[in-house]
Structure formats: structure tokens, C-alpha cells
Design an enzyme around this catalytic site. Structure first.
Site, PDB file in Angstrom:
ATOM      1  N   CYS A  24       0.835  -1.198   0.000  1.00  0.00           N
ATOM      2  CA  CYS A  24       0.000   0.000   0.000  1.00  0.00           C
ATOM      3  C   CYS A  24       0.879   1.262   0.000  1.00  0.00           C
ATOM      4  O   CYS A  24       1.516   1.566  -0.998  1.00  0.00           O
ATOM      5  CB  CYS A  24      -0.978  -0.045   1.169  1.00  0.00           C
ATOM      6  SG  CYS A  24      -2.382   1.083   0.967  1.00  0.00           S
ATOM      7  N   HIS A  84      -3.510  -5.409   1.415  1.00  0.00           N
ATOM      8  CA  HIS A  84      -3.263  -5.733   2.819  1.00  0.00           C
ATOM      9  C   HIS A  84      -3.737  -7.167   3.074  1.00  0.00           C
ATOM     10  O   HIS A  84      -4.599  -7.686   2.380  1.00  0.00           O
ATOM     11  CB  HIS A  84      -4.047  -4.791   3.740  1.00  0.00           C
ATOM     12  CG  HIS A  84      -3.552  -3.390   3.731  1.00  0.00           C
ATOM     13  ND1 HIS A  84      -2.360  -3.010   4.301  1.00  0.00           N
ATOM     14  CD2 HIS A  84      -4.102  -2.253   3.225  1.00  0.00           C
ATOM     15  CE1 HIS A  84      -2.190  -1.713   4.161  1.00  0.00           C
ATOM     16  NE2 HIS A  84      -3.230  -1.233   3.504  1.00  0.00           N
TER      17      HIS A  84
END
Length: 496
Positions: A331, A429
Site C-alpha cells: 500500500c 493488505h
């Protein structure tokens, strides 16, 4: 007083509120009670994507699992994600509303309370019981005005409260008595009893103190829960304090402890894997030689990128790659590995653009609309199945032809791999929670014979272990009375 609702409040942060709610939820589920978790307001950088396309605190997602449910935004209607020392992104019903400083949010609390009550009413109508978790301590004098997280909520919905304290930190009687003393008379009456958490030793030595506490306050001790070694449920926000000793660890993995790190729970499967020696590296610590460096997610990517440079990580990564090491960016870490990060709207601070680390041919622009998805797909490695979730405001474009890291089931591609196969960046994630993906990525990082680890199965076992403990040590007759459920009901099939 509201039936079928019980609120767990704590004398301090990390007293055991989240864990106790998780344990009681699973125990109620095993008794055949249809139960849901609820936290009016949470402040955390660890969040989970919900089945209805929003985000909530990860603790409530774990509690939902304990209830046999998919996480839903009603379980945590107000989420505050700090992005500066004095401000946070305010998320209502799973969607970001605005960045606010403490003063602005204080003025906004009446609106936030309406969102809290709407969600609570929906859960109350749909479930036999609702287990509510408070935040921090109810005795924070400066936060009592317009409180929506602790006694302000309990008073509004008229529900009973149990106060939990951590004896392992010391001063448990002072914590309980002091907290009670700082509550109003109506709030004191609302507290139905105490739970003492993380006790080690001979209970006989504690019993005189328990008798004194009950006599002094007029309230019962509803349970003394033992300290549980080897419990590895996700932490609410703080980085894990306990190290895990492993004799067979052969792969060294490190990650910088970024000031605004988000979703550090991504690393929990690595911490638990018997062959992985994982370590967060804080400011002032010298990064040791490693096989794999992982750049985590961040709530303030450009500021954390600057922190990386100021702490020497750019040179550490350069040397690491020169000697054949591997790097993963997740991310915000993925964005840092690119050529540039632009924030034209000032979403994470002062508007502007930062030069990235430059190991991936990508450029990222932060946009107001946050992407929130639960996804499945296949890694470029061995076509391994991967599941995870996206929580990001960045729109990333490739500047050159590169191998895609993941092919998602909806046809989209996520992430890229460098031409030399040393650097991987992606938005997903939770990427290490999938057994196939974890095995493939560890093999890519240099571990030849990888032991399989099923993180979800470990989490499920920990939840059941917690439920076994509260079954043994809590006064279930009292708990059942608070919730208006039968204390002896038991769904045996749900245990199978």
C-alpha cells in the site's frame, strides 16, 4: 435499562476490553445466542474492509469472526484514523467524511453520536445480544463532555457496564477504585462489577484484595482471568510488544516502524511463522542484515517517506538490493517504491509532490475517493491464490511495461514486480494470511522448504481458547442476567 446489551469498559487503554468482548462473543455463540459486537468510536490505524464496502477497526472485525459474522460498518460506526499529531481522518459508517483537528471533532460529536445510535439500533433489532466495547478509559475528565465512546453512550442507551483492569501492569485496585470515583453517581450505579485481567500466580494471595474491593465499592468481582501466553490476536493499534522465540527461524525479515504505520497486522503471519525471524526496526535502531525488507502501509505516506530518508533507510535498501535481497512494499510502502507521490488536494498534510525511492516504474496521485475492497486473486508466483483487502486513496499508474504482481478475480491487475525480480509492490493488505500466497512469497524471499501456516485457523483457535477461559473464570450467571439470556443454554453443534 436496555435488555440484551452489555458494555465492557476499561480502566486504561490495553486493559483487555477488545479481548474480553471477543471471548464473551464466542462463548455466547457457542451457547446458541445470536450476538454482535459494537464499538461506538474507535481510534486506530489498523482497519478492516467490511462486507458492505466500508472500513472499521480490526478489533471489531475479529469480534465479528468470534460471533460467526462478516464485519459490517454498523459494528464500528465512528473510526478515527490519526494523520497528524493533532488531527485525524473521521470515518462515519465506513466512509471518510473529513480531516479534523481535536477542536473541530469535539464540535462534530453530536453528529457522530447520531451515527452511533443509528448503527446501535440496527444491531439491537437484528441480534439477541450486543456486546459493546468502550474506548480508553471512562475517567478521562477532559473527554467527558459530549462523550460518545464510554459512559456517554452507556447513559444514552441505558446499558449495564463491566469495568476491566490489567493486574499485570500493577496498581489494579487503584485503577478500579480511582476510575469508579471519577464517575458520576448515575455512572457508578451503571457499573455492575469488575473483571481483573492477566493474573499470574496463586489466586489465594489475591483473594484478600478481592474481598476488600467488593466491600469498599459494593460491587462484585465477576472474574479473574489468567495471563495467557502465546495469544496472538491482532493488536488494536500499538506495535506488538512481545517477541516470539523461534529455534528454527532461518529467514530474516525486517520492516521500519513508520511513525504513521497503518495495518501493521499485515505482519502477524510472519511473526507467527516458525521459520521467520521478523523484527520491526524503530528510530535509532540499526537495521540488521536481512533476507527481506518490507515497507508497510502508512496514513501519511509522504511524511513517512521523508522519515525513511532521514533515518537512512534509502541507503539500507540500496545496499540490501545490491547484495541480492528482496523488498516488498504494501500500500503506502508500494507508493514509496515508485518514482513520485503527488498529493494535490492535501489529503495527508500539505499539498505537494515527493520524489519516491525509484525502484519501481510507477507514479502515484492521492485522490479524495478512497478505494475499499475485499479481493481475491492469483499471484504471479506459482499462480498462488491470494486474498486481501484494499484501503487506499492513491491512484497508481505504470510508467513502463512491468510484470503485474496479482491478477484479481474481477479482472483488474494489482501491483508490479521489478525487472530483476527483487522488488514487489502491491496494494493488498492481508497478503500473508493466505497459506498459498505466504508459502510462495517466503520461497521467493529465499526460504526453500516452507512450512505451511494457516493464519485464519490460528486466529480461530485463539478465539476458542479465549472463550474456554471466560467459560471457566467468569460468573456466567451474572453475565447472562445482564444480557437477559439463559446462563445454561448451550448449542453443542456450534462447538463441533
Amino acid at each position: 435499562m436496555t435488555n440484551k446489551t452489555l458494555m465492557i469498559q476499561g480502566t486504561t487503554s490495553d486493559a483487555g476490553k477488545s479481548t474480553l468482548v471477543t471471548a464473551i462473543c464466542r462463548s455466547l455463540l457457542r451457547r446458541g445466542v445470536k450476538v454482535a459486537p459494537f464499538k461506538p468510536q474507535n481510534m486506530a490505524l489498523n482497519s478492516a474492509v467490511t462486507v458492505d464496502g466500508g472500513e472499521i477497526g480490526r478489533a471489531q472485525a475479529v469480534q465479528a469472526q468470534a460471533c460467526g459474522l462478516q464485519p459490517h460498518t454498523d459494528m464500528n460506526p465512528v473510526l478515527l484514523k490519526p494523520n497528524t499529531d493533532i488531527g485525524a481522518q473521521v470515518i462515519i459508517h465506513g466512509k471518510a467524511r473529513a480531516n479534523m483537528d481535536a477542536v473541530a471533532y469535539h464540535d462534530y460529536k453530536r453528529t457522530a453520536m447520531q451515527a452511533v445510535l443509528e448503527s446501535f439500533q440496527r444491531l439491537s433489532s437484528a441480534y439477541d445480544a450486543v456486546l459493546v466495547e468502550g474506548a480508553g478509559s471512562p475517567a478521562e475528565i477532559n473527554l467527558r463532555d459530549r462523550d460518545i465512546a464510554n459512559m456517554g453512550f452507556a447513559e444514552e442507551v441505558d446499558c449495564p457496564v463491566i469495568l476491566v483492569a490489567d493486574i499485570d501492569r500493577g496498581g489494579v485496585f487503584a485503577h478500579l477504585v480511582g476510575t469508579l470515583a471519577l464517575l458520576s453517581e448515575s455512572e457508578q450505579r451503571r457499573v455492575r462489577g469488575f473483571v481483573i485481567n492477566r493474573f499470574r500466580g496463586d489466586i489465594a494471595l489475591l483473594e484478600p484484595g478481592l474481598r476488600w474491593l467488593e466491600e469498599y465499592t459494593g460491587k462484585p468481582v465477576l472474574g479473574v482471568l489468567p495471563y495467557l501466553n502465546g495469544l496472538h490476536l491482532e493488536a488494536e493499534d500499538a506495535l506488538p510488544r512481545d517477541s516470539i522465540v523461534k529455534s528454527d527461524a532461518t529467514l530474516k525479515v525486517i520492516a521500519p516502524a513508520l511513525p504513521r504505520i497503518s495495518n501493521h497486522t499485515d505482519f502477524d503471519p510472519l511473526r507467527l511463522h516458525p521459520q521467520v525471524d521478523f523484527q520491526f526496526i524503530g528510530p535509532g535502531q540499526s537495521p540488521p542484515p536481512a533476507d527481506l525488507i518490507i515497507l508497510p502501509g502508512s496514513k501519511s505516506v509522504r511524511n513517512d517517506l521523508q522519515w525513511l530518508r532521514e533515518n537512512g533507510w534509502e541507503e539500507v535498501i540500496r545496499k540490501h538490493l545490491r547484495y541480492g535481497g528482496r523488498v516488498i512494499g504494501i500500500c503506502g510502502g508500494y507508493q514509496m517504491l515508485g518514482r513520485s507521490i503527488a498529493d494535490p488536494h492535501g489529503l495527508e498534510g500539505v499539498a505537494g509532490e515527493s520524489v519516491g525511492l525509484g525502484w519501481l516504474d510507477i507514479a502515484t496521485t492521492l485522490e479524495p475517493e478512497k478505494q475499499l475492497r475485499r479481493v481475491e486473486g492469483r499471484l504471479w508466483l506459482d499462480d498462488a491464490r491470494i486474498t486481501g483487502y484494499e484501503i487506499h486513496a492513491g491512484v497508481t499508474r505504470c510508467l513502463a511495461s512491468q510484470t503485474s504482481a496479482v491478477c484479481l478475480e474481477d479482472g483488474r491487475l494489482d501491483g508490479v514486480v521489478s525487472d530483476d525480480n527483487q522488488v514487489l509492490g502491491l496494494y493488498l493488505h492481508g497478503l500473508f494470511e493466505s497459506p498459498q500466497a505466504l508459502t510462495a512469497l517466503l520461497r521467493w524471499a529465499g526460504l526453500n522448504e516452507v512450512q505451511r501456516l494457516d493464519y485464519d485457523a490460528l486466529r480461530e483457535a485463539d478465539i476458542n481458547r479465549l472463550a474456554d477461559v471466560v467459560d471457566q473464570y467468569l460468573n456466567w450467571e451474572e453475565i447472562a442476567g445482564f444480557l437477559q439470556v439463559g446462563p445454561n443454554s448451550d448449542d453443542r453443534e456450534s462447538r463441533a
